[in-house]
Design a protein around this motif. Sequence first.
Motif, PDB file in Angstrom:
ATOM      1  N   ASN A  52      69.625 132.309  67.063  1.00 46.22           N
ATOM      2  CA  ASN A  52      68.405 133.019  67.436  1.00 46.22           C
ATOM      3  C   ASN A  52      68.552 133.721  68.776  1.00 46.22           C
ATOM      4  O   ASN A  52      67.965 134.789  68.991  1.00 46.22           O
TER       5      ASN A  52
ATOM      6  N   ASN B  26      70.288 136.858  67.941  1.00 43.79           N
ATOM      7  CA  ASN B  26      69.345 137.782  67.311  1.00 43.79           C
ATOM      8  C   ASN B  26      68.451 138.458  68.346  1.00 43.79           C
ATOM      9  O   ASN B  26      68.173 139.657  68.249  1.00 43.79           O
ATOM     10  N   LEU B  27      68.007 137.708  69.339  1.00 44.15           N
ATOM     11  CA  LEU B  27      67.185 138.288  70.397  1.00 44.15           C
ATOM     12  C   LEU B  27      67.950 139.348  71.167  1.00 44.15           C
ATOM     13  O   LEU B  27      67.413 140.420  71.482  1.00 44.15           O
TER      14      LEU B  27
ATOM     15  N   LEU C  37      70.476 141.140  69.979  1.00 45.64           N
ATOM     16  CA  LEU C  37      70.678 142.294  69.097  1.00 45.64           C
ATOM     17  C   LEU C  37      69.451 143.197  69.056  1.00 45.64           C
ATOM     18  O   LEU C  37      69.561 144.421  69.154  1.00 45.64           O
ATOM     19  N   VAL C  38      68.285 142.606  68.929  1.00 40.71           N
ATOM     20  CA  VAL C  38      67.058 143.401  68.865  1.00 40.71           C
ATOM     21  C   VAL C  38      66.769 144.046  70.221  1.00 40.71           C
ATOM     22  O   VAL C  38      66.357 145.213  70.294  1.00 40.71           O
TER      23      VAL C  38
ATOM     24  N   ASP D  72      69.049 146.938  70.689  1.00 44.11           N
ATOM     25  CA  ASP D  72      68.679 148.000  69.767  1.00 44.11           C
ATOM     26  C   ASP D  72      67.502 148.805  70.314  1.00 44.11           C
ATOM     27  O   ASP D  72      67.495 150.035  70.249  1.00 44.11           O
ATOM     28  N   VAL D  73      66.515 148.114  70.876  1.00 46.69           N
ATOM     29  CA  VAL D  73      65.361 148.811  71.465  1.00 46.69           C
ATOM     30  C   VAL D  73      65.769 149.544  72.728  1.00 46.69           C
ATOM     31  O   VAL D  73      65.328 150.673  72.974  1.00 46.69           O
TER      32      VAL D  73
ATOM     33  N   HIS E 168      68.800 151.845  63.832  1.00 46.12           N
ATOM     34  CA  HIS E 168      68.356 150.465  64.033  1.00 46.12           C
ATOM     35  C   HIS E 168      69.414 149.470  63.543  1.00 46.12           C
ATOM     36  O   HIS E 168      69.137 148.557  62.783  1.00 46.12           O
TER      37      HIS E 168
ATOM     38  N   GLY F  32      71.016 147.222  65.277  1.00 40.02           N
ATOM     39  CA  GLY F  32      70.814 145.886  65.811  1.00 40.02           C
ATOM     40  C   GLY F  32      69.839 145.081  64.972  1.00 40.02           C
ATOM     41  O   GLY F  32      70.046 143.895  64.722  1.00 40.02           O
ATOM     42  N   GLN F  33      68.782 145.746  64.509  1.00 37.22           N
ATOM     43  CA  GLN F  33      67.807 145.050  63.682  1.00 37.22           C
ATOM     44  C   GLN F  33      68.373 144.747  62.293  1.00 37.22           C
ATOM     45  O   GLN F  33      68.081 143.697  61.717  1.00 37.22           O
TER      46      GLN F  33
ATOM     47  N   THR G  83      70.590 141.854  62.699  1.00 36.09           N
ATOM     48  CA  THR G  83      69.770 140.663  62.877  1.00 36.09           C
ATOM     49  C   THR G  83      69.333 140.101  61.532  1.00 36.09           C
ATOM     50  O   THR G  83      69.358 138.880  61.319  1.00 36.09           O
TER      51      THR G  83
END
Length: 131
Positions: free
Chosen positions: A39, A42-43, A45-46, A49-50, A57, A59-60, A63
């Motif tokens: 997790n 994942n945080l 990656l997002v 991405d932002v 997208h 990274g999303q 994820t």
Amino acid sequence: MHLAYPAVLAALLFCTGLYGVLARRNAILVLMSVELMLNAVNLNLVAFDVWLRDTLHAGQALTLFVIAVAAAEIGIGLAIVLLVHRARGTSHIDRLRALAETADASDASETADEPPGKTTDTRLTRGEATA
């Protein structure tokens, strides 16, 4: 959005998960710690991405892939832990040195074909094995 906030939070989550993997002795808690580490990834990656404003997208999407792999890993890992707990009576990692069956179970299956009064001992003593 500042990139430092989610990056610091992800680093704290990852370090907490790493501590859980290295310090815990229960297999269920180790699996939960691995999920905490995933997790944190994942945080990151997002957040990246932002921050990069990626039009694809990626990274999303990655994820979502990591979430799917983590779900499969937990399903298989939990099944293995439950089978080991059912067979051995414990899920502590320190007590699970070898996953092979014990010698008592294999001896019982070999001697089951013999008549009840007849027993043969095929195990070698230490002196016979070196001679």
